[in-house]
Design a protein around this motif. Structure first.
Motif, short mmCIF file in Angstrom:
data_model
loop_
_atom_site.label_atom_id
_atom_site.label_comp_id
_atom_site.label_asym_id
_atom_site.label_seq_id
_atom_site.Cartn_x
_atom_site.Cartn_y
_atom_site.Cartn_z
N GLY A 188 16.25 -5.39 -24.89
CA GLY A 188 17.23 -4.13 -25.53
C GLY A 188 18.73 -3.97 -25.36
N VAL A 189 18.67 -5.28 -24.86
CA VAL A 189 20.68 -5.32 -24.56
C VAL A 189 20.84 -6.33 -26.01
CG1 VAL A 189 22.44 -6.32 -23.52
CG2 VAL A 189 20.59 -5.90 -21.84
N GLU A 190 21.69 -5.25 -27.21
CA GLU A 190 22.83 -5.89 -28.24
C GLU A 190 23.71 -7.24 -27.93
OE1 GLU A 190 24.16 -4.03 -31.89
OE2 GLU A 190 24.95 -3.44 -30.10
N HIS A 191 23.23 -8.01 -28.77
CA HIS A 191 24.11 -9.11 -28.40
C HIS A 191 23.93 -10.02 -29.74
CE1 HIS A 191 19.42 -10.67 -28.07
NE2 HIS A 191 20.01 -12.17 -28.49
N ARG A 192 25.14 -11.22 -29.29
CA ARG A 192 25.63 -11.98 -30.14
C ARG A 192 26.11 -13.33 -30.40
NH1 ARG A 192 31.01 -10.52 -34.40
NH2 ARG A 192 31.67 -10.94 -31.68
N ILE B 185 28.63 -22.45 -25.73
CA ILE B 185 28.47 -21.12 -26.47
C ILE B 185 29.00 -19.91 -26.19
CG2 ILE B 185 26.45 -22.47 -27.96
CD1 ILE B 185 25.06 -20.19 -25.88
N ALA B 186 29.33 -18.91 -26.97
CA ALA B 186 29.27 -17.69 -25.83
C ALA B 186 27.92 -16.71 -25.92
CB ALA B 186 30.83 -16.89 -26.09
N LEU B 187 27.64 -16.35 -25.70
CA LEU B 187 27.04 -14.73 -25.74
C LEU B 187 28.13 -13.28 -25.38
CD1 LEU B 187 24.13 -15.62 -23.83
CD2 LEU B 187 24.54 -15.06 -26.45
N ASP B 188 27.94 -12.98 -26.88
CA ASP B 188 29.23 -11.56 -26.82
C ASP B 188 28.02 -10.79 -26.02
OD1 ASP B 188 31.04 -12.82 -27.14
OD2 ASP B 188 30.78 -12.46 -30.10
N PHE B 189 28.80 -9.04 -25.89
CA PHE B 189 27.94 -7.88 -25.63
C PHE B 189 29.13 -6.84 -25.66
CE2 PHE B 189 26.09 -11.59 -22.79
CZ PHE B 189 24.87 -11.34 -23.14
N ARG B 190 27.56 -6.06 -25.56
CA ARG B 190 28.97 -5.04 -26.14
C ARG B 190 30.34 -4.22 -25.40
NH1 ARG B 190 29.42 -4.32 -31.78
NH2 ARG B 190 27.20 -4.04 -32.76
N ASP B 191 30.16 -5.09 -23.91
CA ASP B 191 30.76 -4.49 -23.16
C ASP B 191 31.54 -6.15 -22.44
OD1 ASP B 191 28.68 -5.25 -22.12
OD2 ASP B 191 28.74 -3.68 -20.27
N GLY B 192 30.94 -7.43 -22.92
CA GLY B 192 32.33 -8.19 -22.63
C GLY B 192 31.24 -9.69 -23.12
N ASP C 91 24.54 -12.38 -35.71
CA ASP C 91 24.00 -11.28 -36.17
C ASP C 91 24.32 -10.64 -34.65
OD1 ASP C 91 23.83 -11.64 -38.79
OD2 ASP C 91 22.55 -12.01 -39.09
N TRP C 92 25.01 -9.31 -34.61
CA TRP C 92 24.50 -9.39 -33.52
C TRP C 92 22.52 -8.13 -33.69
CZ3 TRP C 92 27.14 -7.62 -29.29
CH2 TRP C 92 28.78 -7.63 -29.56
N HIS C 93 21.74 -8.78 -32.82
CA HIS C 93 20.92 -7.97 -32.93
C HIS C 93 20.47 -7.40 -31.01
CE1 HIS C 93 20.37 -12.03 -31.51
NE2 HIS C 93 19.14 -12.09 -31.05
N SER C 94 19.31 -7.08 -30.91
CA SER C 94 17.95 -6.17 -29.76
C SER C 94 17.12 -6.89 -30.01
CB SER C 94 19.23 -5.36 -29.51
OG SER C 94 18.43 -4.06 -29.61
N HIS C 95 16.32 -7.33 -28.63
CA HIS C 95 15.17 -7.61 -28.82
C HIS C 95 13.86 -5.98 -28.10
CE1 HIS C 95 14.89 -11.05 -30.73
NE2 HIS C 95 16.69 -11.65 -29.24
N ALA C 96 13.71 -5.28 -28.49
CA ALA C 96 13.33 -4.48 -27.46
C ALA C 96 12.41 -4.12 -26.62
CB ALA C 96 12.76 -3.68 -29.01
#
Length: 134
Positions: free
Chosen positions: A83-87, A61-68, A43-48
């Protein structure tokens, strides 16, 4: 008596049957080392408030970020700042990944789903660890 060693790879192979099912390897102060086999896509998620670190033990593996995306292979390490959203997602069949994070960190962060694991199991010692038992 010295502390007992744990062979993470052998223990994970014997004890973890599902992907994205983190198991606690050990506790270090207020943090935990966790291990999981990764599946196709998380899932897309972040940890505040928590940073999260990934170390690939086996596979890719790959770690997807909203900008790459960032691809990681065996031995590669990456810290995702809080705070960085990742998947995370696997690039090979069930890669084995070590994660370092505060003990209270929920695996899906701010996005609860069927992949959320709120009660983690501990990786137990196996015969490969020299006969030590938990």
């Amino acid at each position: 008596m010295p502390p007992a060693k744990l062979n993470i790879t052998a223990s994970a192979d014997k004890q973890i049957s599902k992907t994205f099912d983190p198991h606690i390897v050990g506790d270090i102060n207020d943090c935990q080392v966790k291990v999981a086999k990764f599946g196709d896509v998380f899932d897309w998620h972040s940890h505040a408030f928590e940073d999260e670190a990934f170390l690939v033990l086996r596979g890719r593996i790959a770690l997807d970020f909203r900008d790459g995306s960032v691809e990681l292979g065996e031995g590669d390490f990456l810290v995702v700042p809080h705070g960085v959203e990742h998947r995370p997602r696997s690039l090979t069949h069930e890669p084995l990944v070590l994660m370092f994070e505060p003990a209270a960190t929920l695996n899906t962060g701010d996005a609860e789903s069927e992949l959320t694991v709120s009660t983690l199991k501990r990786l137990a010692f196996t015969d490969e660890d020299g006969g030590a038992q938990e």
